[in-house]
Design an enzyme around this catalytic site. Structure first.
Site, PDB file in Angstrom:
ATOM      1  CD  GLU A   1      12.618   0.824  10.644  1.00 36.19           C
ATOM      2  OE1 GLU A   1      13.033   1.863  11.184  1.00 36.19           O
ATOM      3  OE2 GLU A   1      13.185  -0.271  10.777  1.00 36.19           O
TER       4      GLU A   1
ATOM      5  CB  CYS B   1      12.944   8.795   9.206  1.00 32.37           C
ATOM      6  SG  CYS B   1      14.086   7.720   8.343  1.00 32.37           S
TER       7      CYS B   1
ATOM      8  CE  LYS C   1      -1.873   3.028   1.799  1.00 33.28           C
ATOM      9  NZ  LYS C   1      -1.611   4.420   1.345  1.00 33.28           N
TER      10      LYS C   1
ATOM     11  CD  GLU D   1       9.272  13.006  11.929  1.00 37.52           C
ATOM     12  OE1 GLU D   1       8.065  12.773  11.798  1.00 37.52           O
ATOM     13  OE2 GLU D   1      10.158  12.178  11.641  1.00 37.52           O
TER      14      GLU D   1
HETATM   15  P1  NAD Z   1       2.196   8.628   7.253  1.00 39.02           P
HETATM   16  O1  NAD Z   1       2.265   7.995   8.586  1.00 39.02           O
HETATM   17  O2  NAD Z   1       1.252   9.741   7.065  1.00 39.02           O
HETATM   18  O3  NAD Z   1       1.832   7.530   6.129  1.00 39.02           O
HETATM   19  C1  NAD Z   1       2.601   6.359   5.968  1.00 39.02           C
HETATM   20  C2  NAD Z   1       1.762   5.318   5.242  1.00 39.02           C
HETATM   21  O4  NAD Z   1       0.727   4.885   6.130  1.00 39.02           O
HETATM   22  C3  NAD Z   1       1.057   5.826   3.988  1.00 39.02           C
HETATM   23  O5  NAD Z   1       1.089   4.838   2.981  1.00 39.02           O
HETATM   24  C4  NAD Z   1      -0.361   6.038   4.472  1.00 39.02           C
HETATM   25  O6  NAD Z   1      -1.320   5.964   3.444  1.00 39.02           O
HETATM   26  C5  NAD Z   1      -0.506   4.884   5.442  1.00 39.02           C
HETATM   27  N1  NAD Z   1      -1.593   5.047   6.406  1.00 39.02           N
HETATM   28  C6  NAD Z   1      -2.056   6.192   6.953  1.00 39.02           C
HETATM   29  N2  NAD Z   1      -3.090   5.934   7.789  1.00 39.02           N
HETATM   30  C7  NAD Z   1      -3.277   4.585   7.769  1.00 39.02           C
HETATM   31  C8  NAD Z   1      -4.193   3.709   8.415  1.00 39.02           C
HETATM   32  N3  NAD Z   1      -5.138   4.168   9.248  1.00 39.02           N
HETATM   33  N4  NAD Z   1      -4.116   2.386   8.165  1.00 39.02           N
HETATM   34  C9  NAD Z   1      -3.159   1.906   7.320  1.00 39.02           C
HETATM   35  N5  NAD Z   1      -2.279   2.694   6.656  1.00 39.02           N
HETATM   36  C10 NAD Z   1      -2.328   4.026   6.898  1.00 39.02           C
HETATM   37  O7  NAD Z   1       3.697   9.068   6.904  1.00 39.02           O
HETATM   38  P2  NAD Z   1       4.240   9.897   5.657  1.00 39.02           P
HETATM   39  O8  NAD Z   1       3.820  11.320   5.810  1.00 39.02           O
HETATM   40  O9  NAD Z   1       3.936   9.187   4.388  1.00 39.02           O
HETATM   41  O10 NAD Z   1       5.819   9.767   5.901  1.00 39.02           O
HETATM   42  C11 NAD Z   1       6.535  10.596   6.759  1.00 39.02           C
HETATM   43  C12 NAD Z   1       6.745   9.939   8.112  1.00 39.02           C
HETATM   44  O11 NAD Z   1       7.428   8.711   7.933  1.00 39.02           O
HETATM   45  C13 NAD Z   1       7.620  10.754   9.032  1.00 39.02           C
HETATM   46  O12 NAD Z   1       7.107  10.723  10.349  1.00 39.02           O
HETATM   47  C14 NAD Z   1       8.967  10.043   8.983  1.00 39.02           C
HETATM   48  O13 NAD Z   1       9.782  10.221  10.107  1.00 39.02           O
HETATM   49  C15 NAD Z   1       8.532   8.634   8.830  1.00 39.02           C
HETATM   50  N6  NAD Z   1       9.616   7.854   8.236  1.00 39.02           N
HETATM   51  C16 NAD Z   1      10.288   6.958   9.019  1.00 39.02           C
HETATM   52  C17 NAD Z   1      11.371   6.241   8.490  1.00 39.02           C
HETATM   53  C18 NAD Z   1      12.121   5.237   9.309  1.00 39.02           C
HETATM   54  O14 NAD Z   1      12.826   4.416   8.725  1.00 39.02           O
HETATM   55  N7  NAD Z   1      12.022   5.244  10.618  1.00 39.02           N
HETATM   56  C19 NAD Z   1      11.742   6.455   7.163  1.00 39.02           C
HETATM   57  C20 NAD Z   1      11.029   7.384   6.397  1.00 39.02           C
HETATM   58  C21 NAD Z   1       9.965   8.066   6.941  1.00 39.02           C
END
Ligand code: NAD
Length: 482
Positions: free
Chosen positions: A242, A276, A168, A375
């Protein structure tokens, strides 16, 4: 979408626009997947699991090497598409796609070398051994900031271990994922890899709650990670999370200022600070603070903003206006509380369109400000002076997250204290944010659960099974009656 080996528009008549963040143009539309589409993808993955699990590891390895080979054949196309939907400059996307290709090759080999364990028997006549088995269908939910790299850190080990996957992708950046499976996964048996586009709250939740999906691997925000963990709890699903970060960098007084300036600018501003592991808090020894701040502001003010596709662009746009507003609100609250912006923090006037924000260098900050606690995920470098190394370590650890931490010094005594005392999953000394796929990557504290990359990143996608086998099979004196 890509379900059961075929590209398909799915069941919905609705679509989701994909926007180029540098121009705000709609560059494509993808289907707004429905719960029925997700159901079809999980069923396909579930049916394919038995075959894929039993496929000899050497055949799986050959199939995964072929994914890498096909990606390389379409390298330029993938890099350009990624730049259009995600915005960061071409050299950074070159690196993202290169890394992704290499990761497939790495796990192709590691997967076929996967080993269980034979242990001393518990009773005479017994043979005890431990197997590593795939989980089944793994739900892979990915973010927009490194949509391909973070996808491949999941699917390459998951597939190498014998799982099938339903992906997804973020609705903000689904195009390169779709292109990747279309051009590089078409030789895999139908159902082994599936992609359903759409909203997290719609198709994402169906995937997370589905009884035939025993494991969810998510890279995303802390809030979404917490929500997914609560949805997965009733079925005790395996979770690999993550999540966010608020990484510190400490700059010791012995380190060359011009080198530290460049290293910090890279660590905090690559991908417009939307990493991240971006450095989001900087602690500089008080003896060099004034000179360091001045040189950093000068260096950062000369970086060139622009469309990621244009040669010479150092920093691309932010991904969306709403993410830029979060950064602006953290900055303006900090300024109201006494912070000083030495450079940047404004929307550049040179661009009529695009979600650009000038990279900022900020001083007079403290840990009561959201800018130093939450963040930021944008191009901001907030600097605080520290008096001694005890204080630097205390400040570095004063955070709910524990993803990464960097130190700039040549003093081995400081290095030892830093890697022993700072709570973070990755420690970088003098070379921040480098990756190495042979070592584990992931966070402590609220930055997540589990590790990607390395042997550990393969093991996450396996279950352990301990087999106790009494080879003689005779009656035992410890059975009833006592
Ligand atoms: P997000 O949490 O908004 O979305 C991540 C994914 O989750 C998307 O595909 C989204 O559609 C899905 N999602 C959202 N709500 C959901 C639900 N209720 N059920 C299932 N799936 C759902 O994050 P983003 O804005 O896409 O990415 C940025 C974030 O990701 C930042 O907080 C960043 O720190 C983190 N990040 C972490 C790492 C790591 O390795 N630790 C790496 C990159 C990004």
């Amino acid at each position: 979408m890509f379900i059961d080996g075929k590209m398909t528009p799915g069941k919905s008549a609705e679509s989701i626009p994909v926007i180029n963040p540098a121009t705000e143009e709609v560059i494509a539309e993808v289907p707004r997947g429905t719960p029925e589409d997700m159901q079809a993808a999980v069923s396909a993955a579930d049916c394919a699991f038995d075959l894929w699990k039993r496929t000899p590891a050497s055949e799986r390895a050959a199939a995964l090497h072929k994914v890498a080979e096909k990606m390389r054949a379409h390298h330029v196309e993938l890099v350009r598409l990624l730049t259009q939907e995600e915005g960061k400059p071409l050299p950074e996307n070159e690196e993202e796609i290169w890394w992704s290709e290499e990761t497939f090759d790495y796990y192709a080999e590691l997967g076929r070398n996967s080993r269980g364990l034979v242990i001393p028997p518990g009773n005479p006549g017994q043979f005890n051994f431990v197997l590593r088995e795939p989980h089944g269908v793994v739900g892979c939910i990915t973010p927009w900031n490194y949509p391909i790299l973070l996808l491949i850190w999941k699917i390459a080990p998951a597939l190498a271990a014998g799982n099938t996957v339903v992906i997804k992708p973020s609705r903000i950046t689904p195009l390169t994922t779709l292109k990747l499976v279309e051009i590089a996964c078409d030789h895999l048996p139908a159902g082994v890899v599936n992609v359903v586009t759409g909203y997290g709250s719609e198709v994402g939740e169906v995937l997370v709650k589905h009884p035939r999906v025993p494991m969810i691997a998510l890279t995303g925000s802390l809030a979404v990670g917490q929500h997914i963990a609560s949805l997965a709890a009733p079925r005790m699903k395996r979770l690999h999370l993550e999540l966010g970060g608020k990484d510190p960098m400490v700059i010791a007084p012995d380190f060359e200022i011009d080198t530290a300036v460049k290293g910090l600018a890279y660590a905090g501003l690559i991908n417009t600070g939307q990493v991240c592991t971006s450095t989001e808090r900087v602690y500089v020894h008080e003896s060099i603070f004034a000179q360091f701040s001045e040189e950093l502001a000068d260096f950062v003010s000369k970086l060139r903003l622009g469309n990621g596709l244009d040669e010479g662009t150092d920093i691309g746009p932010m991904i969306r206006h709403r993410f830029r507003e979060v950064v602006e609100s953290q900055l303006s609250e900090a300024v109201t509380a006494g912070a000083q912006i030495l450079t940047g923090g404004k929307r550049p006037t040179a661009f009529e369109r695009g979600f650009f924000l000038e990279p900022a260098v900020v001083t007079s900050v403290n840990h009561s400000m959201r800018l130093m606690r939450e963040e930021t995920f944008g191009p901001v470098l907030p600097l605080m002076p520290y008096h001694d190394f005890d204080e630097a370590i205390r400040l570095a650890n004063d955070c709910d997250y524990g993803l990464g931490a960097s130190l700039m010094t040549h003093d081995a005594r400081l290095v030892k204290r830093f890697f022993e005392e700072v709570q973070a999953g990755s420690i970088w000394i003098n070379d921040p944010l480098t990756d190495n796929f042979a070592g584990p990557f992931g966070g402590m504290k609220m930055s997540g659960i589990g590790r990607e990359l390395g042997q550990e990143g393969l093991d996450e996608f396996t279950e352990l099974k301990h087999v106790h086998w009494d080879i003689d099979g005779g009656t035992k004196d410890y059975w009833y009656p006592y």
